[in-house]
Design a protein around this motif. Structure first.
Motif, PDB file in Angstrom:
ATOM      1  N   GLU A 118       0.830  -1.202   0.000  1.00  0.00           N
ATOM      2  CA  GLU A 118       0.000   0.000   0.000  1.00  0.00           C
ATOM      3  C   GLU A 118       0.872   1.262   0.000  1.00  0.00           C
ATOM      4  OE1 GLU A 118      -2.859   0.069   3.292  1.00  0.00           O
ATOM      5  OE2 GLU A 118      -2.545   2.241   3.371  1.00  0.00           O
ATOM      6  N   VAL A 119       1.868   1.267   0.873  1.00  0.00           N
ATOM      7  CA  VAL A 119       2.750   2.432   0.975  1.00  0.00           C
ATOM      8  C   VAL A 119       3.580   2.605  -0.296  1.00  0.00           C
ATOM      9  CG1 VAL A 119       4.781   3.314   2.180  1.00  0.00           C
ATOM     10  CG2 VAL A 119       2.820   2.522   3.482  1.00  0.00           C
ATOM     11  N   ALA A 120       4.045   1.468  -0.836  1.00  0.00           N
ATOM     12  CA  ALA A 120       4.844   1.535  -2.067  1.00  0.00           C
ATOM     13  C   ALA A 120       4.009   2.123  -3.200  1.00  0.00           C
ATOM     14  CB  ALA A 120       5.340   0.143  -2.442  1.00  0.00           C
ATOM     15  N   VAL A 144      11.569   5.881  -0.199  1.00  0.00           N
ATOM     16  CA  VAL A 144      11.634   4.680   0.641  1.00  0.00           C
ATOM     17  C   VAL A 144      11.711   5.095   2.108  1.00  0.00           C
ATOM     18  CG1 VAL A 144      12.962   2.616   1.213  1.00  0.00           C
ATOM     19  CG2 VAL A 144      12.747   3.335  -1.160  1.00  0.00           C
ATOM     20  N   SER A 145      12.514   6.143   2.335  1.00  0.00           N
ATOM     21  CA  SER A 145      12.678   6.587   3.710  1.00  0.00           C
ATOM     22  C   SER A 145      11.378   7.158   4.280  1.00  0.00           C
ATOM     23  CB  SER A 145      13.846   7.579   3.727  1.00  0.00           C
ATOM     24  OG  SER A 145      13.629   8.620   4.576  1.00  0.00           O
ATOM     25  N   ILE A 146      10.605   7.841   3.445  1.00  0.00           N
ATOM     26  CA  ILE A 146       9.279   8.303   3.874  1.00  0.00           C
ATOM     27  C   ILE A 146       8.375   7.094   4.112  1.00  0.00           C
ATOM     28  CG2 ILE A 146       7.198   9.593   3.189  1.00  0.00           C
ATOM     29  CD1 ILE A 146       9.047  11.417   1.547  1.00  0.00           C
ATOM     30  N   GLY A 147       8.489   6.124   3.193  1.00  0.00           N
ATOM     31  CA  GLY A 147       7.656   4.927   3.293  1.00  0.00           C
ATOM     32  C   GLY A 147       7.896   4.174   4.588  1.00  0.00           C
ATOM     33  N   ARG A 148       9.147   4.163   5.026  1.00  0.00           N
ATOM     34  CA  ARG A 148       9.485   3.457   6.251  1.00  0.00           C
ATOM     35  C   ARG A 148       8.761   4.071   7.451  1.00  0.00           C
ATOM     36  NH1 ARG A 148      15.757   2.881   6.780  1.00  0.00           N
ATOM     37  NH2 ARG A 148      15.389   4.944   7.617  1.00  0.00           N
ATOM     38  N   ALA A 149       8.476   5.375   7.344  1.00  0.00           N
ATOM     39  CA  ALA A 149       7.716   6.011   8.427  1.00  0.00           C
ATOM     40  C   ALA A 149       6.231   5.732   8.265  1.00  0.00           C
ATOM     41  CB  ALA A 149       7.975   7.513   8.422  1.00  0.00           C
ATOM     42  N   SER A 155       2.395   7.655  17.190  1.00  0.00           N
ATOM     43  CA  SER A 155       1.629   8.781  17.724  1.00  0.00           C
ATOM     44  C   SER A 155       2.116  10.088  17.116  1.00  0.00           C
ATOM     45  CB  SER A 155       1.713   8.815  19.241  1.00  0.00           C
ATOM     46  OG  SER A 155       3.032   8.650  19.655  1.00  0.00           O
ATOM     47  N   VAL A 156       3.377  10.142  16.757  1.00  0.00           N
ATOM     48  CA  VAL A 156       3.907  11.366  16.160  1.00  0.00           C
ATOM     49  C   VAL A 156       4.819  11.015  14.987  1.00  0.00           C
ATOM     50  CG1 VAL A 156       5.227  13.472  16.572  1.00  0.00           C
ATOM     51  CG2 VAL A 156       3.913  12.466  18.436  1.00  0.00           C
ATOM     52  N   TYR A 157       4.613  11.681  13.868  1.00  0.00           N
ATOM     53  CA  TYR A 157       5.540  11.583  12.741  1.00  0.00           C
ATOM     54  C   TYR A 157       6.484  12.782  12.794  1.00  0.00           C
ATOM     55  CZ  TYR A 157       2.405   8.289  10.293  1.00  0.00           C
ATOM     56  OH  TYR A 157       1.643   7.227   9.926  1.00  0.00           O
ATOM     57  N   LEU A 158       7.764  12.522  12.616  1.00  0.00           N
ATOM     58  CA  LEU A 158       8.728  13.613  12.544  1.00  0.00           C
ATOM     59  C   LEU A 158       9.388  13.539  11.175  1.00  0.00           C
ATOM     60  CD1 LEU A 158      10.329  12.924  16.010  1.00  0.00           C
ATOM     61  CD2 LEU A 158       8.635  14.685  15.494  1.00  0.00           C
ATOM     62  N   MET A 159       9.413  14.651  10.453  1.00  0.00           N
ATOM     63  CA  MET A 159      10.009  14.615   9.117  1.00  0.00           C
ATOM     64  C   MET A 159      10.957  15.789   8.927  1.00  0.00           C
ATOM     65  SD  MET A 159       6.976  13.262   6.685  1.00  0.00           S
ATOM     66  CE  MET A 159       6.070  11.785   7.151  1.00  0.00           C
TER      67      MET A 159
END
Lengths: 331, 315
Positions: A118-120, A144-149, A155-159
C-alpha cells in the motif's frame, strides 16, 4: 495521535545555543511545519522530540506524559531523515518491512505485505521493491525513507526536509499525499522545511524559528497576515514582503522605522509615480519590479497587464505593516 | 616537386631524437613501464613455481647435486598423501588454523565493538591493544616460552591463581595435550589486534544515522546488532578471516621459536614439517611435491572463500 508539548527546551552545542528556551504546544492531530534557515534549530527540535538527543534543560511531553529518559522506541515516534538513512544491505521491501518486523509487534506477514504494498503504491515505488536500497536514485531513496515512516501508525511523525531532494512534480504530488495521509490518520506531524510553499500548503500550524528561538507560532494565515517581526514576515509570502524605510510614504506612526509591504498592501493606480523596471509573466500572475524613489519594490498585477519596462505606475500603501527599529511589529 | 621532397627529408632529419620515442604506440610504452615488474614476478614467483612442480616429479636431492636425477612421475605425491606423519601435520595445522580463527574473530570483533563505543581514551586503548602485533614473531615466541615456564612463568602463575591448581603441575609446551593450545594462545595474543583493527574499520564504516533510523524503527540493541552491525561489518570480518587464515596456514616462525614442533611432533605444522623434509632430510623432490600440495590447498580454499566474500560484498 498525541499532543506534543515542549517546555523550556534548551540545548547548547559548544558555545552556540541550538535551542533557547522553546515553549511550544503541538495540538493533537495537527500538521506543524517548523520554518527557518539552516542553523535555526529545526532539526534539533525533531531530535529532542524523537529522543535521539537529550535537551540540556526543559522537557518534552507526548500525550501529556514526560518523555525524559525514554528511547525513541518507547516514545512511539517515527522519523524521516534528511539524509535518507536507508539500510544499505537490504532491498527496498526489507527496508519498508523493517519497522513492522519488530519482534515486539508480532505483525503477521500478510499484514506486513499489505501495508508495504500500500505504501509503495502511494509513493510510486512498487516496481522498485526488489531493488537494492543503494541502487536507487536520490528521490527514490527519499521515498523509501518516507515509506518506512508511513508503514507504521505512530503517535507522532517527525520529518526532516523529506521532500527536499525530489523533483518539482513529485514534490507537489507527495505534498498532497502526505497531507492526505496525515488528515486521514489524524496523526500529529512535525515537519521541518525551509520551503515556504510546503509550509503554506500543508501546515495547520507554522513555527518560525530564528537562532534557536521560537519567534512565532500560529496558523500560516496568522503568520502571513499578522507577523510579529520583519523576520517572521519574510518567512512566508511570494514574492517576499518588501521592507522599506518608514518615511518613504507619509503617515507612518512615530516609532516606525520600516514599512513592510506585501503585494496586496500596494495599491496601484493611486498615489505617487514609480517606474516599472521589469515585468515577469508567470502565467497565473505577473510580477512587477518597481522603482519607487530609489527603492526596489516587487508586487503582482493582472496576468494580462499591458505594462512594460519604463512605464510609470502610481502606487500608494494600503494598510501596510509597520516595524520598529528592532524589527518588531508595531500594532 | 624535388624541392618539396628534399625539404621534407631535411625536416625529418632535423627532428630531435625524443620524437622517435614519441613514435612508439601507447601500448608499447605501457609494456616498457610494466616490463621490470613482470620480469621480477616471473623470476621470483612464476619460475620457482614451475621449477618446483618440475622437481616434484623427480627424486632430486639438493645436497647431492652430482647424483643422477631420475623421473619418478607422481610417486612423490602418492607417498605424501599416504604418509600418516603428513596427515598428522595436516591435522595439527587444521587445529591451529581453525581455533586461532575462531578465537581471533570472536575476541577481535568484541574488542572492536567495545573500542568503537565512544569513551574517553579509546585511542590510547587501541594503541595498547595493537602493540603485540608490532613485535617480531621470533621475539614473541621466545618470551612466551618464559611465560609458559612451569616454575617461574607468569602464565602458569595466573592459571594457578585463577583455578587453584599448582602452577608447576603442568607445562603448556611440554605436555602433548596442551602444546597445540599453547601455540593457539600465543598466536591469538599476537594477532587478535589485527582482526580487531579490520573489524573496527568495518564498524566505523556504518554511519550513526543508520542506527538512529533503526532506533526510531523500534529495533532493540540486540536486533540492531544482528540486522545492521553484523551484516554491514561482515565483508570486513571475512577479509580478516582470509588474511589470518592464509597467514596461519603457513605459520612457521612463532611456532618454531616456541615449541620447535614438539613435544614429539604434536605442534609440527605442515610448514615446519615441510622445512624438515626439504632442508634437514634434503628430500628436495619429495618436499617439492609437498609444497605443491600445500599451495593447491591454500589456493583452492582461498579462491572459494574469495568468491563467497565477493557475494557478501555484492549484497
Amino acid at each position: 495521535m498525541a499532543e506534543v508539548r515542549l517546555s523550556g527546551l534548551s540545548k547548547m552545542f559548544g558555545t552556540t545555543a541550538a535551542l533557547d528556551n522553546i515553549d511550544l504546544t503541538v495540538p493533537d492531530g495537527s500538521f506543524v511545519v517548523l520554518l527557518g534557515p539552516t542553523g535555526a534549530g529545526k532539526t534539533t527540535i525533531l531530535r529532542m522530540v524523537s529522543g535521539l538527543d537529550t535537551p540540556d534543560n526543559g522537557d518534552v511531553y507526548i500525550g501529556g506524559k514526560p518523555m525524559a529518559g525514554l528511547t525513541p522506541a518507547q516514545r512511539d515516534v517515527t522519523m524521516v531523515f534528511q539524509q535518507y538513512s536507508l539500510y544499505p544491505h537490504m532491498n527496498v521491501r526489507q527496508n519498508l518491512e523493517f519497522p513492522l518486523k519488530s519482534p515486539l509487534l508480532r505483525t503477521p506477514q500478510a499484514e506486513i505485505d499489505r501495508k508495504v504494498n500500500e505504501v509503495a503504491e502511494i509513493l510510486q515505488i512498487s516496481h522498485k521493491l526488489d531493488n537494492k536500497a543503494t541502487a536507487l536514485s536520490g528521490g527514490e531513496m527519499q521515498r523509501v525513507s518516507i515509506g518506512r515512516a508511513l508503514v507504521r501508525n505512530p503517535s507522532v511523525y517527525l520529518m526532516d526536509e523529506p521532500l527536499s531532494s525530489l523533483d518539482a512534480k513529485l514534490r507537489s504530488d507527495l505534498r498532497i499525499e502526505l497531507k492526505n495521509i496525515q488528515a486521514n490518520s489524524g496523526a500529529t506531524l512535525i515537519y521541518v522545511t525551509h520551503d515556504q510553499v510546503e509550509a503554506m500548503t500543508m501546515a495547520t500550524h507554522v513555527g518560525v524559528l530564528d537562532h534557536g528561538r521560537l519567534v512565532q507560532f500560529g496558523t500560516p494565515r496568522q503568520i502571513y497576515e499578522d507577523p510579529v517581526s520583519i523576520y517572521a514576515a519574510s518567512r512566508l509570502g511570494q514574492p517576499r514582503i518588501n521592507v522599506v524605510p518608514a518615511d518613504l510614504f507619509g503617515g507612518a506612526p512615530t516609532a516606525a522605522r520600516s514599512i513592510g509591504l506585501r503585494p496586496e498592501h500596494i495599491l496601484q493606480g493611486e498615489g505617487e509615480d514609480s517606474t516599472v523596471n521589469r515585468v515577469e509573466h508567470l502565467g497565473d500572475q505577473t510580477r512587477l519590479h518597481l522603482d519607487y524613489k530609489g527603492h526596489d519594490l516587487i508586487t503582482v498585477t493582472d496576468p494580462h497587464t499591458e505594462l512594460q519596462r519604463g512605464d510609470r505606475l502610481p502606487i500608494r500603501p494600503n494598510n501596510p505593516l509597520y516595524f520598529d527599529a528592532s524589527g518588531a511589529r508595531l500594532a | 616537386m624535388t624541392d618539396e621532397t628534399t625539404a621534407r627529408t631535411s625536416a625529418a632529419s632535423r627532428r630531435p631524437p625524443a620524437r622517435a620515442i614519441k613514435g612508439l604506440s601507447d601500448r608499447a610504452v605501457g609494456w616498457i613501464f610494466v616490463a621490470p615488474t613482470i620480469f621480477l614476478l616471473l623470476a621470483i614467483n612464476i619460475f620457482p613455481l614451475i621449477w618446483t612442480i618440475r622437481l616434484s616429479l623427480t627424486n632430486y636431492r639438493a645436497n647431492r647435486t652430482t647424483a643422477e636425477v631420475s623421473w619418478v612421475g607422481l610417486r612423490n605425491y602418492e607417498r605424501i598423501l599416504t604418509d600418516p606423519d603428513i596427515w598428522n601435520a595436516m591435522q595439527a595445522t587444521a587445529h591451529f588454523v581453525i581455533w586461532t580463527l575462531v578465537l581471533q574473530v570472536l575476541i577481535g570483533f568484541t574488542l572492536a565493538y567495545l573500542i568503537n563505543k565512544k569513551f574517553k581514551g579509546n585511542d590510547l586503548w587501541t594503541t595498547i591493544i595493537v602493540l603485540p602485533m608490532m613485535l617480531s614473531p621470533a621475539v614473541v615466541g621466545n618470551f612466551w616460552t618464559f611465560l609458559y615456564q612451569p616454575q617461574i612463568g607468569l602464565f602458569n602463575y595466573f592459571v594457578g591463581f585463577l583455578t587453584g591448581a599448582d602452577p608447576s603441575s603442568f607445562s603448556m609446551i611440554g605436555d602433548v595435550a596442551l602444546a597445540p593450545w599453547a601455540i593457539v594462545i600465543v598466536d591469538t595474543w599476537m594477532w587478535t589486534p589485527f582482526v580487531m583493527l579490520i573489524c573496527l574499520a568495518g564498524l566505523r564504516s556504518i554511519p550513526d544515522s543508520i542506527y538512529e533510523a533503526a532506533e526510531c524503527d523500534r529495533a532493540s540493541k540486540w536486533r540492531q546488532f544482528w540486522t545492521i552491525t553484523i551484516p554491514m561489518a561482515l565483508p570486513f570480518l571475512m577479509l580478516a578471516v582470509l588474511f589470518r587464515g592464509i597467514e596461519n596456514f603457513k605459520m612457521f616462525d612463532l611456532v618454531v621459536q616456541l615449541t620447535g614442533g614438539g613435544p614429539g611432533s604434536v605442534t609440527e605444522l605442515t610448514s615446519i614439517n615441510l622445512k624438515r623434509e626439504a632442508f634437514e632430510k634434503w628430500r628436495t623432490g619429495y618436499a617439492s611435491a609437498y609444497a605443491v600440495i600445500l599451495f593447491v590447498t591454500v589456493f583452492g580454499l582461498a579462491s572459494i572463500y574469495v568468491k563467497a566474500l565477493n557475494k557478501v560484498k555484492e549484497r
